[in-house]
Structure formats: structure tokens, C-alpha cells
Design a protein around this motif. Structure first.
Motif, short mmCIF file in Angstrom:
data_model
loop_
_atom_site.label_atom_id
_atom_site.label_comp_id
_atom_site.label_asym_id
_atom_site.label_seq_id
_atom_site.Cartn_x
_atom_site.Cartn_y
_atom_site.Cartn_z
N ARG A 59 42.86 13.80 16.16
CA ARG A 59 42.10 13.01 15.21
C ARG A 59 42.57 11.57 15.12
NH1 ARG A 59 41.58 17.27 10.09
NH2 ARG A 59 40.07 18.69 11.10
N SER A 60 43.68 11.24 15.74
CA SER A 60 44.23 9.88 15.65
C SER A 60 43.91 9.10 16.91
CB SER A 60 45.74 9.95 15.45
OG SER A 60 46.30 8.66 15.54
N PRO A 61 42.99 8.14 16.83
CA PRO A 61 42.66 7.34 18.02
C PRO A 61 43.87 6.61 18.59
CG PRO A 61 41.04 7.02 16.28
CD PRO A 61 42.17 7.76 15.66
N LEU A 97 48.54 8.28 24.43
CA LEU A 97 48.45 9.30 25.48
C LEU A 97 47.70 8.76 26.69
CD1 LEU A 97 48.86 12.19 26.48
CD2 LEU A 97 46.77 12.83 25.25
N ALA A 98 46.71 7.92 26.44
CA ALA A 98 45.96 7.31 27.54
C ALA A 98 46.88 6.45 28.40
CB ALA A 98 44.81 6.48 26.98
N GLY A 99 47.78 5.71 27.73
CA GLY A 99 48.74 4.91 28.48
C GLY A 99 49.64 5.76 29.34
N LEU A 100 50.09 6.89 28.79
CA LEU A 100 50.96 7.78 29.55
C LEU A 100 50.23 8.38 30.75
CD1 LEU A 100 53.74 9.19 29.64
CD2 LEU A 100 52.77 11.00 28.22
N LEU A 101 49.00 8.83 30.53
CA LEU A 101 48.22 9.39 31.64
C LEU A 101 47.94 8.35 32.71
CD1 LEU A 101 45.69 11.58 29.62
CD2 LEU A 101 47.53 12.41 31.11
N LEU A 121 43.34 3.35 32.74
CA LEU A 121 43.51 2.97 31.34
C LEU A 121 42.21 2.42 30.76
CD1 LEU A 121 45.46 2.68 28.96
CD2 LEU A 121 46.04 0.39 29.82
N ALA A 122 41.50 1.62 31.54
CA ALA A 122 40.24 1.05 31.06
C ALA A 122 39.23 2.16 30.73
CB ALA A 122 39.67 0.10 32.10
N VAL A 123 39.13 3.15 31.61
CA VAL A 123 38.18 4.24 31.38
C VAL A 123 38.57 5.04 30.14
CG1 VAL A 123 37.33 6.42 32.30
CG2 VAL A 123 37.49 4.42 33.79
N LEU A 124 39.84 5.36 30.01
CA LEU A 124 40.28 6.19 28.89
C LEU A 124 40.15 5.46 27.55
CD1 LEU A 124 43.47 7.87 30.43
CD2 LEU A 124 41.24 8.92 30.02
N ILE A 125 40.52 4.21 27.50
CA ILE A 125 40.43 3.47 26.24
C ILE A 125 38.97 3.26 25.85
CG2 ILE A 125 40.92 1.27 25.10
CD1 ILE A 125 43.34 3.09 25.37
N ARG A 126 38.11 2.98 26.81
CA ARG A 126 36.70 2.78 26.49
C ARG A 126 36.04 4.06 26.02
NH1 ARG A 126 35.80 -1.18 31.66
NH2 ARG A 126 36.22 -3.16 30.55
N SER A 127 36.59 5.20 26.44
CA SER A 127 36.04 6.47 25.95
C SER A 127 36.45 6.73 24.50
CB SER A 127 36.51 7.62 26.84
OG SER A 127 37.90 7.87 26.66
N LEU A 128 37.46 6.01 24.03
CA LEU A 128 37.93 6.16 22.65
C LEU A 128 37.30 5.15 21.71
CD1 LEU A 128 41.79 6.80 22.80
CD2 LEU A 128 40.06 8.29 21.81
N ARG A 145 33.23 11.26 20.83
CA ARG A 145 34.07 10.35 21.60
C ARG A 145 35.39 11.04 21.99
NH1 ARG A 145 32.38 6.60 17.74
NH2 ARG A 145 34.41 6.65 16.70
N ARG A 146 35.94 11.84 21.06
CA ARG A 146 37.19 12.51 21.38
C ARG A 146 36.99 13.51 22.54
NH1 ARG A 146 38.07 12.44 15.74
NH2 ARG A 146 37.24 14.55 15.51
N ARG A 147 35.84 14.21 22.50
CA ARG A 147 35.58 15.15 23.60
C ARG A 147 35.44 14.39 24.92
NH1 ARG A 147 32.55 17.82 19.62
NH2 ARG A 147 30.61 16.78 20.24
N SER A 148 34.80 13.24 24.86
CA SER A 148 34.67 12.42 26.07
C SER A 148 36.04 11.98 26.58
CB SER A 148 33.80 11.19 25.77
OG SER A 148 33.74 10.34 26.90
N PHE A 149 36.90 11.60 25.64
CA PHE A 149 38.26 11.18 26.03
C PHE A 149 39.03 12.35 26.63
CE2 PHE A 149 42.76 11.24 25.00
CZ PHE A 149 43.19 10.08 25.63
N LEU A 150 38.93 13.52 25.99
CA LEU A 150 39.68 14.66 26.48
C LEU A 150 39.22 15.09 27.87
CD1 LEU A 150 39.94 16.79 23.20
CD2 LEU A 150 41.74 15.46 24.33
N GLN A 151 37.92 14.96 28.12
CA GLN A 151 37.42 15.28 29.45
C GLN A 151 37.98 14.30 30.48
OE1 GLN A 151 33.19 15.21 28.89
NE2 GLN A 151 33.11 17.28 27.99
#
Length: 513
Positions: free
Chosen positions: A6-8, A14-18, A138-145, A159-165
């Protein structure tokens, strides 16, 4: 876990780590196409070694021993992970700033690749590719958030489901590329297959270990250390993988004639096989950075005589495939001892980790001034003209091995039955001089002379054992000292390894019960 989802901002971290994981994985794949030494993590590690103060390196060796490289690489991965979490959080607030920060990591990797020893221009490619892959991820993951104007009415859960995918895909890509990249490096560059295809040369006389050596139960250590247990101290984070078909050694500098040998030419020359003990100058009193093995090779003095060494050329500057330089005193190599270019170890070809296809071995000198692994160049020069790597870092210039002894049995803090019959045993060494006597003191009693095992030459360590009766209940102190073949008694003056080797009597405490 629910709070995380729930925390963007936490998801952004996490997006940075991935993204960093994807960057590292892609870097490994490209390094598989370029060469393993160009891996972004490896080039950063190699640069860190060059930038690290010598005092810190000594501390790392004393703390981690032969695991110092694993400790460094682990530290780099942890640093990348922590930094990437911050970059992800930054990118959520300002995407451009986060992308620039991640790009700087790729740029730093490229800088490291082009400033390490023995680098090639292509070594920067994996780091650049890693940076580009990390930025894109990183660009793809952050934009999904982050909600965009056109998505103002899209629920945050969508949006969270999109990020998780997208994150799951990134995690899978990172894992696959990392594993595939490492496997690609092993497949394309592993020298083990080439090594396995080469028969071990034979010699007319192969020295056997002394028949009366003490077994492991009595001495605490065997006369010969197996290859897979032999200590390894060097700066190679990525073990050089050299093809013996293309390997050659150039001997040049202050010589009458420059000569170059291929691996086959070296193998076809007269070979010698000798038991030789190697020791690291970083070894503390009682330490285990020492080992004894049977080395097979070509006498180095013969090659130097063919080249014709100029008078006054007092240093042999050996260079490894990874750029490491090691300087040996010319006079020591030429004084009749069995200094060699070794191609075999303990009845097999040199292990890749210990210098395959060829390494230097000089009895009586610490490894940092003699034992160049993966050697590719030997320049005859002077100490005044050039300083080898470790000497430039403050270590002594010539590095003769110092007289030392060690208690291997019983172990420090061991608990023994009072009144029982036992043994105090270990090894002593003074390569190319020899050990004539070993004495042990229990508490503050008289020095007692130990029995010595025979040795094939003065170039090996010498096992010793003293039968004794365990004293009454209490804590007891055991200490050992050796006397060399010239009658010199080992000093009790305690010094640290830097800059010319540790001294002092090895002392332990045991408890009788």
C-alpha cells in the motif's frame, strides 16, 4: 507485506532494487560476450582494491583470510542494494533525478573498467549496457506506480497490480540474466576443459614425501597440502582463464636477447619436480597462510641464462594476466635454488585458481615477491627503476621468509584429561635454510626438544612432535621456538606481518580437566 503493497514510496524503493538487479544481470550477460573480468561488479571490486588503503587490506586479510574476496564482493552487493533502494525512492519524487543517479552507477562501472590493471577498451561495455538496462527498468517500474494525468481516475489498486506484474517480470529477468550470464562466462572462458585435455608431463625422478612424516592425528597437519585446500592470497576477483594454446611468456628488459616461450615450448624443456613450502607475508604467528606442495616446472635460472641478464639488473618484474606485478631479487633466483616456472602441482597440472597455465615459485621468498600466478611477462630490470605492486604499497622490497614455528596440536583452548599421554606437534619452517631443532615450553618450565620428521630438502616445512603427559587440572600455556640450520634461534620479539613478515613465538593455552 500488506503495508508494503500500500506504500508507493516503499514500492518505489523496491523498484530501485529490482532495477539494480536487472542491471547486474544484464552486465553479467554482456561480460559473457566480452570477458569475465569485465563484469561490472568485478571491475568495481578491482577498482576498490586499488583505492583501498594498505592498512585496510591488511585488516581484511587478517580478519577474513582466504575469504577476503568473498567479503569484498558481498560488501559491494550490499552497497548496491542499499543505494538502489534510495535511488528508487528518489525516482518516485523526481524520476529524472533517479534515472540520472542510476546512470551514474553505470558510468562509475565504466570508469572502473578503464582504470584497473590490464584493462581493455571493451571492458566498459558491460557496465554501459548494465546502466542502460537499469535505467529502462526503473523508468517502467516508477511509471507504473505514479499516476499520469490520463490515469487520474485509475484506482491505486490497479496501479499496484500493474507494478507487481512489471516487478515480477523484472525479478525474473534479473534472475535469468544473472544465471545465464555466469553460465555463459564459464562456458566461453573456463580454462578447466583445456587444462583437462593436457597430459601431465613426466619427469625422470619424482620426489616422494618423506616416509617418516607424522600423520594428521599427531601433527595436526599433513606434510603435503592438497590443491583444493592450499591457501590462496591474491587480488584477482575474477580468476584469469587463460588458453594454453595462445599463452606465451616474454622475457625482456635488461637482457642480451629477448625471448618468448609458448606453453608447449615450456613443457618440452627439461623439467624438475620439487617439494616447496610457500608462505604469505600476511601470515600472523601461528597462522595458516602457508602450505607445502610438490611443484613441477622449468628451472627459471636456465631461461634467464639463455636471455643473458645484464650485470646490475637486480629485479625480475613478473606481470600476471590480471595486471598484478611482483618483483623478485635476481640474485636469489640465480643462486642455485630451485626457482621455477611451475606448470604442475601435487601430481597434476596447476589448478586454474593457483595459476594455470604457468606460475612462478621461488623457495625462500614470501609469495608477494616471488609467486606470480598466471604469469605472462617477465621483465629484467632494477629495484631503483620500478616498484612492484606490493612494494609500492609499503611492503619490504626483497621479502625473505623468516624463521617460524607453529603448534597445530592440541588446538588453542582444547580440553584434555589431566595425567593422560598426549602430544604437542606442529610445523616449523625457514625455507632454503632449513630447521635443525624445535623446542617446546609448557608453562614456565624447561624447554624440551621435539622429535623432527625427515624432509626432502631445506625448501619445505618440517613436522615436529613432542610426547608429553598432560599436567594437573588447570589452564596451561604452551609455546614453541625453532632453530635454523645455521644455529639461529627464532626470536621471541613479537612483530606484525607488515612490512616484512610476523615474528614471535606461537603461544597457546589449553585446559586440563
Amino acid at each position: 507485506m500488506v503495508r508494503l503493497l500500500r506504500s508507493p514510496r516503499l514500492l518505489a524503493a523496491l523498484a530501485g532494487l529490482l532495477s539494480a538487479a536487472v542491471a547486474v544481470g544484464i552486465g553479467e550477460v554482456i561480460a559473457g560476450l566480452v570477458r569475465p573480468a569485465a563484469s561490472p561488479v568485478i571491475v568495481v571490486g578491482n577498482r576498490m582494491i586499488l583505492l583501498t588503503p594498505e592498512s585496510v587490506r591488511r585488516w581484511a586479510i587478517s580478519v577474513f583470510g582466504t575469504n577476503d574476496k568473498h567479503a569484498l564482493l558481498t560488501g559491494i552487493y550490499v552497497a548496491i542494494g542499499l543505494a538502489s533502494l534510495g535511488i528508487g525512492a528518489l525516482a518516485y519524487r523526481r524520476l529524472a533525478a533517479g534515472l540520472v543517479a542510476l546512470g551514474l552507477f553505470g558510468g562509475f562501472g565504466a570508469y572502473c573498467a578503464l582504470t584497473t590493471h590490464a584493462h581493455r577498451g571493451s571492458d566498459a561495455v558491460p557496465s554501459i549496457a548494465a546502466g542502460v538496462a537499469g535505467i529502462g527498468c526503473l523508468a517502467v517500474l516508477i511509471r507504473s506506480l505514479r499516476p499520469r494525468p490520463a490515469e487520474a481516475g485509475v484506482p491505486s489498486g490497479v496501479r499496484r497490480r500493474s507494478f507487481l506484474q512489471a516487478g515480477a517480470f523484472a525479478a525474473a529477468l534479473a534472475a535469468f540474466s544473472g544465471l545465464f550470464g555466469r553460465n555463459l562466462q564459464r562456458t566461453r572462458y573456463d580454462a578447466s576443459a583445456a587444462r583437462a585435455a593436457i597430459p601431465v608431463p613426466s619427469v625422470s625422478t619424482s620426489p616422494a614425501a618423506p616416509a617418516a612424516t607424522y600423520d594428521l592425528g599427531k601433527s595436526g597437519i599433513p606434510f603435503v597440502i592438497p590443491n583444493d585446500s592450499f591457501y590462496r592470497i591474491d587480488t584477482a576477483l575474477s580468476i584469469p582463464q587463460l588458453n594454453p594454446k595462445t599463452w606465451n611468456l616474454r622475457i625482456h628488459g635488461l637482457v642480451e636477447r629477448e625471448i618468448t616461450f609458448t606453453y608447449d615450448q615450456l613443457r618440452s624443456r627439461p623439467l624438475i619436480e620439487r617439494w616447496i613450502t610457500l608462505a604469505c607475508v600476511s601470515n600472523d604467528v601461528g597462522g595458516d597462510l602457508i602450505g607445502n606442495a610438490r611443484f613441477l616446472g622449468v628451472r627459471l635460472a636456465d631461461l634467464l641464462e639463455e636471455a643473458g641478464v645484464h650485470p646490475g639488473a637486480d629485479q625480475l618484474l613478473a606481470t600476471s594476466a590480471d595486471g598484478m606485478t611482483i618483483g623478485s631479487p635476481t640474485a636469489v633466483v640465480m643462486d642455485g635454488r630451485d626457482a621455477m616456472l611451475a606448470i604442475g602441482m601435487n601430481g597434476e597440472l596447476l589448478p586454474v585458481a593457483h595459476g594455470f597455465p604457468v606460475r612462478m615459485v621461488v623457495p625462500g621468498l614470501y609469495g608477494y615477491v616471488s609467486a606470480c600466478k598466471w604469469i605472462t611477462d617477465l621483465e629484467v630490470t632494477t629495484f631503483a627503476r620500478q616498484s612492484a605492486y606490493w612494494v609500492a604499497e609499503g611492503w619490504a622490497q626483497r621479502g625473505p621468509v623468516l624463521l617460524e614455528s607453529r603448534i597445530d596440536f592440541p588446538r588453542s583452548s582444547a580440553s584434555l584429561a589431566a595425567g593422560s599421554r598426549a602430544a604437542i606437534a606442529g610445523v616449523a619452517w625457514d625455507q632454503h635454510v632449513g630447521v635443525s631443532k624445535v623446542e617446546v615450553q609448557v608453562d614456565n618450565g624447561q624447554w624440551q626438544q621435539a622429535d623432527l620428521a625427515p624432509v626432502p630438502s631445506t625448501d619445505t616445512w618440517r613436522q615436529w612432535v613432542l610426547p608429553w603427559t598432560v599436567p594437573p587440572v588447570g589452564v596451561h600455556t604452551l609455546r614453541v621456538r625453532a632453530t635454523d640450520a645455521k644455529g639461529v634461534v627464532q626470536t621471541d620479539h613479537s612483530t606484525q606481518p607488515f612490512p616484512s613478515g610476523a615474528t614471535g613465538w606461537h603461544t597457546i593455552s589449553v585446559r586440563s580437566r
